[in-house]
Design a protein around this motif. Structure first.
Motif, PDB file in Angstrom:
ATOM      1  N   UNK A  95       0.841  -1.195   0.000  1.00 49.75           N
ATOM      2  CA  UNK A  95       0.000   0.000   0.000  1.00 49.75           C
ATOM      3  C   UNK A  95       0.878   1.248   0.000  1.00 49.75           C
ATOM      4  N   UNK A  98       2.646   1.472   3.253  1.00 53.51           N
ATOM      5  CA  UNK A  98       3.677   0.437   3.383  1.00 53.51           C
ATOM      6  C   UNK A  98       4.908   0.754   2.541  1.00 53.51           C
ATOM      7  N   UNK A 101       6.801   3.450   4.401  1.00 52.48           N
ATOM      8  CA  UNK A 101       7.465   2.903   5.589  1.00 52.48           C
ATOM      9  C   UNK A 101       8.675   2.062   5.190  1.00 52.48           C
ATOM     10  N   UNK A 102       8.502   1.289   4.130  1.00 50.75           N
ATOM     11  CA  UNK A 102       9.580   0.423   3.639  1.00 50.75           C
ATOM     12  C   UNK A 102      10.808   1.247   3.270  1.00 50.75           C
ATOM     13  N   UNK A 103      10.588   2.313   2.490  1.00 48.26           N
ATOM     14  CA  UNK A 103      11.733   3.124   2.075  1.00 48.26           C
ATOM     15  C   UNK A 103      12.321   3.905   3.234  1.00 48.26           C
ATOM     16  N   UNK A 105      12.522   2.950   6.215  1.00 48.49           N
ATOM     17  CA  UNK A 105      13.366   2.027   6.961  1.00 48.49           C
ATOM     18  C   UNK A 105      14.646   1.679   6.215  1.00 48.49           C
ATOM     19  N   UNK A 106      14.553   1.599   4.885  1.00 57.16           N
ATOM     20  CA  UNK A 106      15.769   1.317   4.116  1.00 57.16           C
ATOM     21  C   UNK A 106      16.768   2.459   4.264  1.00 57.16           C
ATOM     22  N   UNK A 107      16.246   3.682   4.462  1.00 59.83           N
ATOM     23  CA  UNK A 107      17.137   4.828   4.667  1.00 59.83           C
ATOM     24  C   UNK A 107      17.439   5.026   6.147  1.00 59.83           C
ATOM     25  N   UNK A 108      16.953   4.087   6.970  1.00 55.07           N
ATOM     26  CA  UNK A 108      17.111   4.140   8.425  1.00 55.07           C
ATOM     27  C   UNK A 108      16.732   5.497   9.010  1.00 55.07           C
TER      28      UNK A 108
END
Lengths: 351, 374
Positions: A95, A98, A101-103, A105-108
């Motif tokens: 979504x 989502x 949020x995913x990206x 987190x990938x960029x911390x």
């Protein structure tokens, strides 16, 4: 290297097998600047951007983005840039929320930081109502807005955009630019590839790319003023006949169709009346020539002609007439625009 | 670490929304178990048999009755011309044709060996051999008692000569053996099928949908991506292994005599190999379709050559040498050894050493190919 340059490229070169995509490209973009990169398909725009992102290794040249070397420290560069690729590159089976949020987190990015940022971006782009929708169910315009949100979630210093609004409806394009306009104030530098001249016109500076080299770069205004040929808008009937006629006249540099009008580019030294007389003699009716400000599109078309001329110059080994236009390949932005006549449009019917 | 955790979480979210992958993970193992536990078992059941009874005596009718009552055979009665048997066999209506000649009863009565003609359709040689052996066994068992009874009726006690010639088979009536052999095999096979298929899509899928581009511009390191891409598949495979283990014990009542820790530990080692194999395919393939076809091409011979269905000892010698290159072969020996014989490292160490070797090498090649393709 200078601190206020967000992007600094020198002698960049990349060849794929036997095709040279980028051929000795130099480019500088100041911090907080919006730089437009325009050029025909295959000019090397995407290849250049990919090398700036650190995901494609150049054959030669220096690339510094956001203060780091994209060849030696790609991870450092990647952490400081946002990239909106030409093709939708987010997960269709996730979504909107989502994907963000995913990206993030990938960029911390710490969760406390990005959630506020997400709300803000969803709000500006009018995407908030669709936060729980799968990306697969978004329209093309919404997808691109989502790509932009994802590229901005970690507050990058430099934003690279590869034809982000191609195939996007006007309303979404407006929302899209709503965000872009706000970014320079936050110190974000943008490098944007675009096929749309109206978008290029919104950039601080525009660079014309052709066969992997920058032909000219300047502010949109200076580029428009660099056109010495005069451009007339003509409404005539039958249009196709008029077009064929005009193309054959030696004083005409180019004819472009704009809806029910023609944009006729005349050589600087040509007398416009001559052209219209020729038309009338051929039986073309309803003439209403009006001199217009050259648009970036005209600059683009003229540049195409220039390239053609230069090619034939090389072939004939003689100085063609194009030299007479007095346009240097790269016009420094500091140079005052050459004076020109006919700044104001000639009223309809004027000759 | 949180970056990695989210990458893994994302894979699971995607799996949850992909019906094709869900089917592969949830339904495939159960389907394989049912298929190999029941349908594809080597035990014969309901083999169609036709009897041409020209004797039509009490003895011959009782023989037919015996056959029809056996759960291994399904009797199609027919009278008259024994040549009609051939037609039934040709059309595939029956797999075995039995011809009881006119003098069947009299021969038995005389205490001699009666000849019964048995015609077997050998198209499915495996099944035919087993079915024929079963029937021969039955004939022999019946034959003995028939001969005894006939002899008794004729007042000649004490004659114990077998009445009907037969070829006894050791594995006759070893009803459940096949399940015990097959189900642990499915445990091993499903790990290979699942992980090779899933891992083969790992990069090529992200490449094809364009999401790899986005992934590459993030500061994610290749090592993290590799772990993030393989760990979810390993977890799903172990989940399936758990399901199969429970069903094997609870439903199929397969004996388990060895160490569970060793079994699942070796399963993890095997996953190194199968995931590595999948990664290599994913790195070489340009499209998802190509990856899946390649995965199929790799998995098929692996299963056939591993001894999953046919014992390696039955293969031609040259092929037997080839099977040494199939890690599934070692894993199968380990799994069956742990399940059925209850042996551990002390016996299985050569297979375990081979498996560890193959696991490490394949995964290293897979990881290298993966990095190269990014």
């Amino acid at each position: 290297m200078s601190g206020d340059l967000a992007v600094q490229v020198r002698g960049l070169r990349k060849a794929f097998e036997d095709v040279v995509a980028v051929d000795g490209l130099d480019l500088e973009v100041g911090t907080g600047e919006i730089m437009g990169l325009v050029g025909p398909d295959g000019a090397g725009k995407t290849t250049t951007l990919r090398m700036l992102c650190g995901i494609l290794l150049p054959d030669a040249g220096e690339v510094r983005v956001a203060g780091h070397d994209a060849v030696r420290d790609p991870e450092e560069v990647k952490a400081r840039i946002g990239y909106v690729p030409q093709r939708f590159s987010l997960h269709r089976d996730l979504t909107v929320n989502e994907n963000i949020a995913y990206l993030a987190d990938l960029y911390t990015v710490p969760p406390g930081t990005w959630t506020a940022r997400r709300e803000e971006l969803l709000e500006i782009t009018q995407m908030a109502p669709f936060r729980d929708r799968l990306a697969a169910a978004l329209s093309g315009g919404m997808r691109q807005k989502l790509s932009l949100i994802c590229a901005l979630i970690h507050r990058p210093q430099v934003l690279l955009l590869d034809e982000p609004t191609t195939g996007v409806d006007p309303l979404s394009r407006r929302d899209f630019w709503q965000i872009l306009y706000d970014l320079p104030r936050q110190g974000v530098t943008m490098l944007l590839c675009t096929p749309y001249m109206d978008e290029a016109a919104r950039c601080n500076r525009v660079a014309f790319l052709h066969q992997g080299q920058i032909l000219r770069q300047d502010t949109p205004a200076a580029l428009r003023e660099s056109i010495h040929s005069r451009i007339f808008e003509v409404r005539c009937r039958p249009q196709h006949l008029a077009r064929e006629m005009l193309k054959r006249l030696p004083l005409v540099e180019g004819v472009e169709v704009f809806g029910d009008r023609l944009h006729v580019t005349l050589r600087p030294e040509a007398a416009p009346a001559e052209a219209w007389r020729a038309l009338r003699e051929a039986g073309v009716g309803e003439l209403a020539p009006r001199e217009v400000e050259p648009s970036l599109e005209d600059v683009f078309v003229a540049m195409g002609g220039e390239v053609e001329n230069r090619k034939s110059e090389v072939g004939n080994g003689e100085d063609g007439e194009s030299g007479g236009t007095g346009v240097s390949p790269i016009l420094p932005s500091g140079e005052p625009p050459p004076p020109r006549t006919g700044e104001t449009p000639v009223p309809p019917g004027g000759k | 670490m949180s970056r990695l955790a989210h990458l893994i979480k994302k894979e699971f979210t995607q799996v949850r929304r992909d019906p094709a992958v869900l089917r592969l993970i949830l339904i495939a193992p159960i389907m394989q178990l049912v298929l190999f536990g029941y349908a594809a078992s080597n035990d014969v059941r309901n083999v169609p048999v036709a009897i041409c009874d020209q004797d039509n005596s009490a003895d011959s009718r009782q023989l037919a009755e015996e056959i029809s009552q056996s759960r291994y055979f399904h009797l199609t009665p027919m009278a008259g011309d024994p040549r009609a048997l051939e037609g039934l066999l040709l059309r595939g209506t029956v797999q075995i044709g039995l011809h009881v000649p006119r003098d069947f009863h009299r021969t038995l009565e005389r205490g001699q060996t009666a000849q019964v003609g048995m015609y077997v359709d050998g198209t499915d040689s495996n099944n035919a051999t087993v079915a024929a052996a079963y029937l021969t066994g039955l004939l022999r068992a019946r034959g003995v008692s028939l001969a005894e009874r006939s002899a008794r009726a004729a007042g000649r006690r004490g004659v114990t000569m077998p009445g009907i010639r037969s070829e006894p088979r050791v594995w006759y009536n070893q009803d459940l053996k096949s399940v015990n052999f097959m189900v642990p095999g499915v445990f091993a096979m499903i790990l290979l099928v699942l992980t090779v298929n899933l891992a083969s899509l790992a990069i090529v899928r992200e490449r094809e949908t364009g999401t790899l581009e986005q992934l590459l511009v993030t500061p994610l390191r290749a090592r993290e991506l590799l772990i993030g891409k393989t760990v979810p598949f390993a977890l799903m495979a172990m989940f399936d292994a758990g399901i199969i283990f429970l069903l094997a014990r609870g439903w199929f009542h397969v004996p388990f005599r060895g160490s569970m820790a060793l079994l699942f530990g070796m399963a993890l080692v095997f996953l190194l190999h199968s995931l590595g194999l999948g990664l290599v395919i994913s790195a070489l393939a340009r499209t998802q379709q190509e990856a899946q076809l390649t995965a199929f091409m790799v998995v098929m011979p692996n299963i056939l050559l591993s001894g999953f269905m046919y014992p390696v000892e039955n293969m031609p010698v040259v092929i037997q040498y080839v099977t040494y290159l199939i890690p599934l072969r070692y894993f199968l020996q380990i799994v069956r050894g742990i399940f059925l014989r209850g042996v551990g490292v002390e016996v299985l160490w050569p297979q375990m050493a081979m498996l560890v070797g193959f696991g490490v090498v394949t995964f290293a090649i897979g990881a290298l190919a993966f990095r190269k393709r990014l």
